[in-house]
Write an enzyme that holds these catalytic residues in place. Structure first.
Site, PDB file in Angstrom:
ATOM      1  N   LYS A   1     -30.477 -22.863 -18.582  1.00 47.21           N
ATOM      2  CA  LYS A   1     -29.048 -23.071 -18.287  1.00 47.21           C
ATOM      3  C   LYS A   1     -28.817 -23.372 -16.815  1.00 47.21           C
ATOM      4  O   LYS A   1     -27.770 -23.900 -16.429  1.00 47.21           O
ATOM      5  CB  LYS A   1     -28.235 -21.842 -18.715  1.00 47.21           C
ATOM      6  CG  LYS A   1     -28.097 -21.724 -20.229  1.00 47.21           C
ATOM      7  CD  LYS A   1     -27.497 -20.392 -20.646  1.00 47.21           C
ATOM      8  CE  LYS A   1     -27.511 -20.262 -22.177  1.00 47.21           C
ATOM      9  NZ  LYS A   1     -27.307 -18.894 -22.638  1.00 47.21           N
TER      10      LYS A   1
ATOM     11  N   GLY B   1     -35.526 -21.534 -23.444  1.00 48.74           N
ATOM     12  CA  GLY B   1     -34.349 -20.703 -23.717  1.00 48.74           C
ATOM     13  C   GLY B   1     -33.379 -20.706 -22.547  1.00 48.74           C
ATOM     14  O   GLY B   1     -33.321 -21.661 -21.756  1.00 48.74           O
ATOM     15  N   SER B   2     -32.679 -19.577 -22.388  1.00 43.04           N
ATOM     16  CA  SER B   2     -31.522 -19.554 -21.490  1.00 43.04           C
ATOM     17  C   SER B   2     -31.844 -19.765 -20.015  1.00 43.04           C
ATOM     18  O   SER B   2     -30.945 -20.070 -19.233  1.00 43.04           O
ATOM     19  CB  SER B   2     -30.763 -18.233 -21.661  1.00 43.04           C
ATOM     20  OG  SER B   2     -30.216 -18.185 -22.956  1.00 43.04           O
ATOM     21  N   VAL B   3     -33.091 -19.588 -19.606  1.00 38.21           N
ATOM     22  CA  VAL B   3     -33.407 -19.875 -18.198  1.00 38.21           C
ATOM     23  C   VAL B   3     -33.123 -21.339 -17.878  1.00 38.21           C
ATOM     24  O   VAL B   3     -32.944 -21.716 -16.724  1.00 38.21           O
ATOM     25  CB  VAL B   3     -34.871 -19.516 -17.831  1.00 38.21           C
ATOM     26  CG1 VAL B   3     -35.073 -18.019 -17.746  1.00 38.21           C
ATOM     27  CG2 VAL B   3     -35.855 -20.137 -18.810  1.00 38.21           C
TER      28      VAL B   3
END
Lengths: 581, 104
Positions: free
Chosen positions: A301, A297-299
């Protein structure tokens, strides 16, 4: 003397001679049989009766934490065995054994009462119980039960109980490491068994000066881990609390020193007691921080941002027009929250965790370059830890990517990594762009007490120090004003990123409603000494910023205090277009 | 010859006696090593974080609430360059003194 009397005397002499000759002949024949024909067999029987060949078990090495606290150690023990054909009263002896060794009579009796196997062959040896404490074995020995014998052995103890059980692993009844570090370092820890040949009289007393042959056992080396047992304990307690508070099904916490790659704590919930591993749920035995993969997920990014900064495809002041949804190929991708189309810098995209913004950044890189950075940060292959069952994650080759792969991978879906791989990405940024291979072992101690430090972890530059510093500013901004505010630690500047990853379906393509909430960060932001990764499986609170950030905060605050890490200066605020709050 | 026989028998007896004594001492060494191992295990169990935390709780100790904790910034060559993310700024010495009250 009459001739008749003389004849009788001669006859008697002849008879005596014949009897004597026959007797002597018989004795001679018997002597030949014993001394020549059966000599070998008889000598071997005599040796069997007199000589005992003992195996001397090697003491298994102790496992210490980085401060010298024992996490696993071995003590001498006894194996209790039976020769069922010599057991006179199976029921009575079973009752005595069960009472002494705290077993059930119904488990012991069949072992003593069964004298032949299924093929009808006699059973002359069966283990009743292995690894019995010496004191209990002595009590049983004093009962002098017919057909019951004892062998030397060792028993493994884990004095800290359920502390880092998945990391330590456990050993089987035969002393072989079956999981974790016990398995990985089996040859080092096990040592080499010794041998002793002694001569005994019929009562079992050693015959002095009878000559013994002895090869002493070689003890196994001790292992000194990078784990700090206090930080590990706190990580486990905080994790258990967070799982309960957020009604999650499990979780993982990793604490690392980014400068050395030392793993200070690695906790997976639920855990088990390695002293009683056989009773544990098999699902709890794995160190899921290294064996299981998840979509981050967003980690993820942080890789998108670091790659764009390193390649110079996005300037810090560049503003993207970011709507809250975007059609990519055949899919429509959304941000977590609805918002009007607005201008965002790279720092805003990280701070607000915009999926659409991340897609736009990844577009500036293209598939090949983005794939190269995913690989450089360690995705698709194991970390080098060498832990049993370690996964390298799932990174599809770039030529198999679909039309949406680049877009989804930009915000961490469509790839799978282990929690340790993800923690290692943040450790790389924290360490000025240099990846240090994670490690769990600081060194070994041999039988003479000499400490041999493990070789320093391999290092590899992934991004420049400037890139790492700029990305750190963005991560610090995300904690200061963005989705990671609940990770703030009083007195310290923290850099980090939230992640809320959806869990893929097992039965077909697509995603479930369940999520993995995570927060990975480091502190102090401008002089990182500690990386903490916190993950919760399927929490009712759903989001990383709500479920996992407080867990990060709790663990990191304790670890900073424990390691006496002083605060450091605030990183400069990065250029941003969205007003905080 | 008689003296030689007596000498040999005596020597043999002494060697046997020494041998038995060695066996006894070896057995004692094993026992002491075992006791040392058991005590080491006991110490390891007693010093495990779980046991200490549990004993501390029983003794009435509690972990401080984060709001009750202050991080003291020791002035250094770059004092003033650092701040705090959570509190906005580091508490001054007067704030710390107020918190500590009459305590030294």
């Amino acid at each position: 003397v009459s001739p008749r009397a003389s004849h009788g005397s001669t006859q008697r002499l002849v008879s005596i001679f014949i009897v004597s000759a026959v007797s002597l002949g018989a004795i001679l024949a018997r002597l030949v049989v014993l001394q020549v024909r059966d000599a070998g067999a008889l000598e071997s029987r005599a040796v069997d009766q007199r000589i005992r060949d003992l195996t001397l078990p090697a003491p298994r090495g102790t496992i210490f934490d980085r401060g010298g606290g024992q996490l696993a150690m071995s003590l001498p023990a006894r194996d209790v065995y039976a020769d069922p054909r010599l057991v006179r009263d199976p029921q009575g002896e079973a009752r005595t054994i069960a009472r002494t060794l705290r077993l059930k009579v119904r488990d012991v009796r069949p072992l003593l009462a069964t004298t032949t196997d299924r093929q009808g062959a006699p059973i002359r040896f069966v283990y009743v119980r292995r690894g019995v404490d010496l004191s209990l074995a002595k009590r049983l020995q004093d009962e002098h039960l017919p057909g019951i014998g004892f062998l030397g052995d060792t028993r493994r103890y884990y004095p800290a109980g359920s502390l880092a059980p998945q990391v330590l692993g456990f050993v089987g009844v035969d002393g072989t490491g079956l999981a974790g570090l016990e398995k990985q370092y089996q040859s080092l820890l096990a040592g080499r068994a010794g041998h002793e040949v002694v001569q005994e009289d019929p009562s079992g007393t050693l015959i002095p000066q009878a000559g013994t042959v002895s090869t002493p056992p070689v003890p196994g080396d001790d292992l000194v881990l990078t784990i700090d047992r206090d930080i590990q304990y706190r990580a486990q307690q905080s994790l258990a609390d967070a799982v309960r508070r957020n009604h999650a099904s499990g979780g993982t916490v990793i604490v690392m020193d980014p400068r050395t790659g030392d793993i200070l704590a690695m906790a997976t919930y639920p855990w088990f007691d390695p002293n009683r591993f056989a009773e544990a749920n098999p699902d709890f035995l794995r160190s899921r921080a290294v064996t299981d993969v998840y979509e981050p997920g967003s980690v993820n990014k942080v890789i998108t941002a670091a790659a764009a900064v390193q390649e110079g495809t996005v300037g810090l002041r560049h503003r993207f027009m970011v709507p809250d949804q975007l059609k990519v190929y055949d899919a429509t991708i959304h941000d977590a929250e609805t918002h009007p189309t607005e201008q965002m810098t790279l720092a805003d995209i990280i701070s607000l965790s915009s999926n659409i913004g991340a897609i736009k950044v990844a577009d500036t890189l293209g598939q090949q370059r983005f794939y190269r950075y995913l690989t450089k940060f360690g995705f698709g292959h194991t970390t080098g830890l060498g832990f049993p069952g370690e996964s390298g994650g799932i990174l599809p080759p770039v030529d198999t990517w679909s039309g949406v792969s680049l877009a989804t991978m930009a915000y961490g879906q469509g790839i799978a990594v282990t929690p340790l791989q993800m923690a290692s990405v943040y450790a790389t940024i924290a360490n000025g762009g240099v990846r240090v291979q994670p490690r769990l072992v600081r060194g070994t101690v041999d039988a003479d007490g000499h400490f041999q430090a493990a070789p320093a972890s391999r290092t590899r530059r992934v991004v420049s120090a400037t890139t790492a510093r700029l990305v750190t500013r963005m991560l610090s901004y995300a904690v200061e004003t963005g989705t990671g505010v609940q990770a703030q630690i009083q007195g310290y500047w923290v850099a980090g990123k939230t992640g809320t990853a959806r869990i893929p379906r097992q039965d077909r393509a697509g995603y479930t409603r369940k999520t993995i909430a995570s927060f990975i960060g480091f502190a102090p932001a401008s002089r990182p000494s500690l990386v903490v990764a916190a993950m919760l499986d399927d929490p009712s609170t759903i989001y990383g910023g709500v479920a996992a950030a407080p867990l990060f905060q709790d663990v990191a605050r304790f670890a900073l205090a424990r390691l006496r890490i002083p605060p450091a200066a605030k990183p400069p605020t990065p250029p941003h277009a969205v007003r905080p709050g | 010859v008689g003296a030689l026989v007596v000498g040999i028998v005596t020597l043999q007896a002494l060697v046997s006696q020494t041998s038995f004594r060695m066996q006894d001492l070896q057995a004692r060494t094993r026992t002491l090593q075992q006791q040392y191992g058991e005590r080491t295990l006991t110490v390891a169990r007693l010093s495990s974080p779980d046991r200490i935390a549990s004993a501390a709780r029983h003794a009435g100790f509690v972990l401080p609430d984060p709001s009750q904790m202050y991080t003291l910034h020791v002035p250094g060559p770059r004092a003033g360059a650092s701040g705090t993310q959570g509190a906005g700024s580091a508490p001054g010495s007067s704030a710390v003194k107020a918190f500590l009250g009459a305590q030294p």
